[in-house]
Design a protein around this motif. Structure first.
Motif, PDB file in Angstrom:
ATOM      1  N   GLU A   8       0.853  -1.306  -0.020  1.00 13.47           N
ATOM      2  CA  GLU A   8       0.036   0.003  -0.014  1.00 13.47           C
ATOM      3  C   GLU A   8       0.896   1.237   0.200  1.00 13.47           C
ATOM      4  OE1 GLU A   8      -3.998   0.649   2.799  1.00 13.47           O
ATOM      5  OE2 GLU A   8      -2.009   1.266   3.738  1.00 13.47           O
ATOM      6  N   ILE A   9       0.662   1.985  -1.084  1.00 14.31           N
ATOM      7  CA  ILE A   9       1.288   3.286  -1.153  1.00 14.31           C
ATOM      8  C   ILE A   9       0.088   4.411  -1.226  1.00 14.31           C
ATOM      9  CG2 ILE A   9       2.907   4.912  -2.234  1.00 14.31           C
ATOM     10  CD1 ILE A   9       4.291   2.571  -3.110  1.00 14.31           C
ATOM     11  N   ALA A  10       0.383   5.465  -0.197  1.00 18.06           N
ATOM     12  CA  ALA A  10      -0.493   6.570  -0.198  1.00 18.06           C
ATOM     13  C   ALA A  10       0.299   7.829  -0.217  1.00 18.06           C
ATOM     14  CB  ALA A  10      -1.360   6.673   1.257  1.00 18.06           C
ATOM     15  N   VAL A  11      -0.138   8.982  -0.744  1.00 22.69           N
ATOM     16  CA  VAL A  11       0.482  10.271  -0.915  1.00 22.69           C
ATOM     17  C   VAL A  11      -0.473  11.379  -0.496  1.00 22.69           C
ATOM     18  CG1 VAL A  11       1.828  11.579  -2.577  1.00 22.69           C
ATOM     19  CG2 VAL A  11       2.066   9.183  -2.709  1.00 22.69           C
ATOM     20  N   ALA A  12      -0.185  12.369   0.018  1.00 26.85           N
ATOM     21  CA  ALA A  12      -0.655  13.470   0.480  1.00 26.85           C
ATOM     22  C   ALA A  12       0.048  14.718   0.241  1.00 26.85           C
ATOM     23  CB  ALA A  12      -1.415  13.582   2.084  1.00 26.85           C
ATOM     24  N   HIS A  13      -0.480  15.783   0.067  1.00 27.92           N
ATOM     25  CA  HIS A  13       0.244  17.176  -0.355  1.00 27.92           C
ATOM     26  C   HIS A  13      -0.338  17.954   0.818  1.00 27.92           C
ATOM     27  CE1 HIS A  13       1.578  20.309  -3.573  1.00 27.92           C
ATOM     28  NE2 HIS A  13       2.416  20.627  -2.349  1.00 27.92           N
ATOM     29  N   LEU A  14       0.645  18.326   1.664  1.00 30.18           N
ATOM     30  CA  LEU A  14       0.308  18.932   2.793  1.00 30.18           C
ATOM     31  C   LEU A  14       0.981  20.417   2.937  1.00 30.18           C
ATOM     32  CD1 LEU A  14       0.147  16.358   5.467  1.00 30.18           C
ATOM     33  CD2 LEU A  14      -1.749  17.177   4.016  1.00 30.18           C
ATOM     34  N   GLY A  15       0.493  21.359   3.737  1.00 30.37           N
ATOM     35  CA  GLY A  15       1.228  22.681   3.929  1.00 30.37           C
ATOM     36  C   GLY A  15       2.512  22.395   4.657  1.00 30.37           C
ATOM     37  N   SER A  16       3.511  23.271   4.349  1.00 29.85           N
ATOM     38  CA  SER A  16       4.694  22.983   5.026  1.00 29.85           C
ATOM     39  C   SER A  16       4.818  22.751   6.596  1.00 29.85           C
ATOM     40  CB  SER A  16       5.667  24.411   4.751  1.00 29.85           C
ATOM     41  OG  SER A  16       5.915  24.279   3.290  1.00 29.85           O
ATOM     42  N   GLU A  17       3.794  23.590   7.186  1.00 28.26           N
ATOM     43  CA  GLU A  17       3.841  23.740   8.927  1.00 28.26           C
ATOM     44  C   GLU A  17       3.133  22.476   9.255  1.00 28.26           C
ATOM     45  OE1 GLU A  17       1.315  26.917  10.572  1.00 28.26           O
ATOM     46  OE2 GLU A  17       2.797  28.428   9.515  1.00 28.26           O
ATOM     47  N   ASP A  18       2.408  21.833   8.279  1.00 31.27           N
ATOM     48  CA  ASP A  18       1.703  20.389   8.601  1.00 31.27           C
ATOM     49  C   ASP A  18       2.707  19.321   8.389  1.00 31.27           C
ATOM     50  OD1 ASP A  18      -1.037  21.194   9.337  1.00 31.27           O
ATOM     51  OD2 ASP A  18      -1.195  21.718   7.443  1.00 31.27           O
ATOM     52  N   ILE A  19       3.496  19.476   7.444  1.00 28.35           N
ATOM     53  CA  ILE A  19       4.745  18.442   7.251  1.00 28.35           C
ATOM     54  C   ILE A  19       5.470  18.324   8.398  1.00 28.35           C
ATOM     55  CG2 ILE A  19       6.660  17.895   5.529  1.00 28.35           C
ATOM     56  CD1 ILE A  19       4.415  16.746   4.371  1.00 28.35           C
ATOM     57  N   GLU A  20       5.979  19.589   8.803  1.00 23.31           N
ATOM     58  CA  GLU A  20       6.957  19.769   9.729  1.00 23.31           C
ATOM     59  C   GLU A  20       6.239  19.068  11.253  1.00 23.31           C
ATOM     60  OE1 GLU A  20       9.220  23.078  12.459  1.00 23.31           O
ATOM     61  OE2 GLU A  20       8.375  23.740  10.557  1.00 23.31           O
ATOM     62  N   LYS A  21       4.976  19.364  11.346  1.00 28.95           N
ATOM     63  CA  LYS A  21       4.449  18.785  12.585  1.00 28.95           C
ATOM     64  C   LYS A  21       4.416  17.186  12.399  1.00 28.95           C
ATOM     65  CE  LYS A  21       1.235  22.538  13.807  1.00 28.95           C
ATOM     66  NZ  LYS A  21      -0.053  23.052  13.850  1.00 28.95           N
ATOM     67  N   LEU A  22       4.261  16.798  11.293  1.00 35.25           N
ATOM     68  CA  LEU A  22       4.050  15.271  11.107  1.00 35.25           C
ATOM     69  C   LEU A  22       5.430  14.733  11.274  1.00 35.25           C
ATOM     70  CD1 LEU A  22       2.884  12.486  10.261  1.00 35.25           C
ATOM     71  CD2 LEU A  22       3.229  13.323   7.867  1.00 35.25           C
ATOM     72  N   ALA A  23       6.391  15.275  10.576  1.00 35.53           N
ATOM     73  CA  ALA A  23       7.816  14.955  10.789  1.00 35.53           C
ATOM     74  C   ALA A  23       8.494  15.045  12.398  1.00 35.53           C
ATOM     75  CB  ALA A  23       8.727  15.711  10.029  1.00 35.53           C
ATOM     76  N   ASN A  24       7.970  15.896  13.197  1.00 31.28           N
ATOM     77  CA  ASN A  24       8.124  16.049  14.580  1.00 31.28           C
ATOM     78  C   ASN A  24       7.564  14.919  15.263  1.00 31.28           C
ATOM     79  OD1 ASN A  24       9.982  18.146  14.146  1.00 31.28           O
ATOM     80  ND2 ASN A  24       8.112  19.806  14.577  1.00 31.28           N
ATOM     81  N   SER A  25       6.499  14.413  14.879  1.00 32.45           N
ATOM     82  CA  SER A  25       5.744  13.587  15.652  1.00 32.45           C
ATOM     83  C   SER A  25       6.468  12.343  15.488  1.00 32.45           C
ATOM     84  CB  SER A  25       4.209  13.303  15.498  1.00 32.45           C
ATOM     85  OG  SER A  25       4.111  13.134  14.180  1.00 32.45           O
ATOM     86  N   LEU A  26       6.905  11.972  14.176  1.00 31.88           N
ATOM     87  CA  LEU A  26       7.460  10.939  13.747  1.00 31.88           C
ATOM     88  C   LEU A  26       8.843  10.390  14.532  1.00 31.88           C
ATOM     89  CD1 LEU A  26       6.766  10.533  10.031  1.00 31.88           C
ATOM     90  CD2 LEU A  26       6.129   8.920  11.628  1.00 31.88           C
ATOM     91  N   VAL A  27       9.640  11.743  14.736  1.00 28.83           N
ATOM     92  CA  VAL A  27      11.002  11.458  15.467  1.00 28.83           C
ATOM     93  C   VAL A  27      10.503  10.921  16.805  1.00 28.83           C
ATOM     94  CG1 VAL A  27      12.156  13.288  16.864  1.00 28.83           C
ATOM     95  CG2 VAL A  27      12.236  13.496  14.267  1.00 28.83           C
ATOM     96  N   LEU A  28       9.397  11.119  17.331  1.00 25.14           N
ATOM     97  CA  LEU A  28       9.360  10.581  18.681  1.00 25.14           C
ATOM     98  C   LEU A  28       8.609   9.243  18.883  1.00 25.14           C
ATOM     99  CD1 LEU A  28       7.320  13.695  19.978  1.00 25.14           C
ATOM    100  CD2 LEU A  28       9.700  12.914  20.402  1.00 25.14           C
ATOM    101  N   THR A  29       8.415   8.447  17.613  1.00 22.38           N
ATOM    102  CA  THR A  29       7.785   7.201  17.448  1.00 22.38           C
ATOM    103  C   THR A  29       8.520   6.078  16.776  1.00 22.38           C
ATOM    104  OG1 THR A  29       6.085   7.876  16.091  1.00 22.38           O
ATOM    105  CG2 THR A  29       5.410   8.146  18.269  1.00 22.38           C
TER     106      THR A  29
END
Length: 174
Positions: free
Chosen positions: A97-118
């Motif tokens: 399964e591959i999924a792709v979203a085009h998000l705003g820069s701030e949302d990408i940063e928030k997502l990356a920051n949450s991934l860093v923790l988990t």
């Protein structure tokens, strides 16, 4: 636009893709009004062309009218005007399964920051990206500019197993 049902570091993404998973995966932490998204215009055939799929494994075929399981990151991505694609191994029945979203820069940063923790970070996909193998399923979270790419399968045991497919998606988004 639907807001994710989870808080940072939690998710309801436990639907099986080749094998059941009870391990939570991160979801974006949207702003109060939800993430800023732009429709993804590429099709599954453009993201992973037939030759790229064959090069990955000639035993895979597209799943017509693929729909991600409710509560998964792929379903969340679709709710953000993204695209979710599925391919099935004709021998094992496992799905990629591959999924792709085009998000705003701030949302990408928030997502990356949450991934860093988990999720462990990996350099495999050409940036600071993430891969986690849990309960028989490997999940890659990769970024290309403001695009969030999730690749998930029981076929992915380590980060390199998804590398060819993620590279194909990144090339299609460039």
């Amino acid at each position: 636009m639907q807001a994710p049902p989870a808080k940072p570091g939690q998710s309801a993404t436990t639907a099986p893709v080749g094998a059941p998973s009870t391990e939570p995966t991160p979801s974006p932490t949207p702003t109060e009004t939800g993430p800023t998204s732009v429709p993804v215009t590429q099709t599954c055939d453009q993201l992973v062309p037939a030759q790229a799929l064959y090069d990955y494994n000639p035993n895979f075929a597209p799943v017509p009218d693929y729909t991600p399981a409710a509560g998964t990151d792929a379903a969340l991505i679709e709710s953000y005007q993204g695209v979710a694609c599925g391919w099935s191994n004709l021998s094992s029945g496992n799905t990629v399964e591959i999924a792709v979203a085009h998000l705003g820069s701030e949302d990408i940063e928030k997502l990356a920051n949450s991934l860093v923790l988990t999720t462990p970070s990996v350099p495999t996909y050409g940036g600071v990206d993430y891969f986690k193998y849990a309960n028989g399923v490997g999940t890659a979270n990769a970024f290309s500019g403001d695009y969030w790419i999730v690749a998930r399968s029981a076929e992915f045991f380590e980060p390199g197993d998804a590398a060819q497919l993620v590279a194909s998606v990144k090339a299609a988004l460039a």
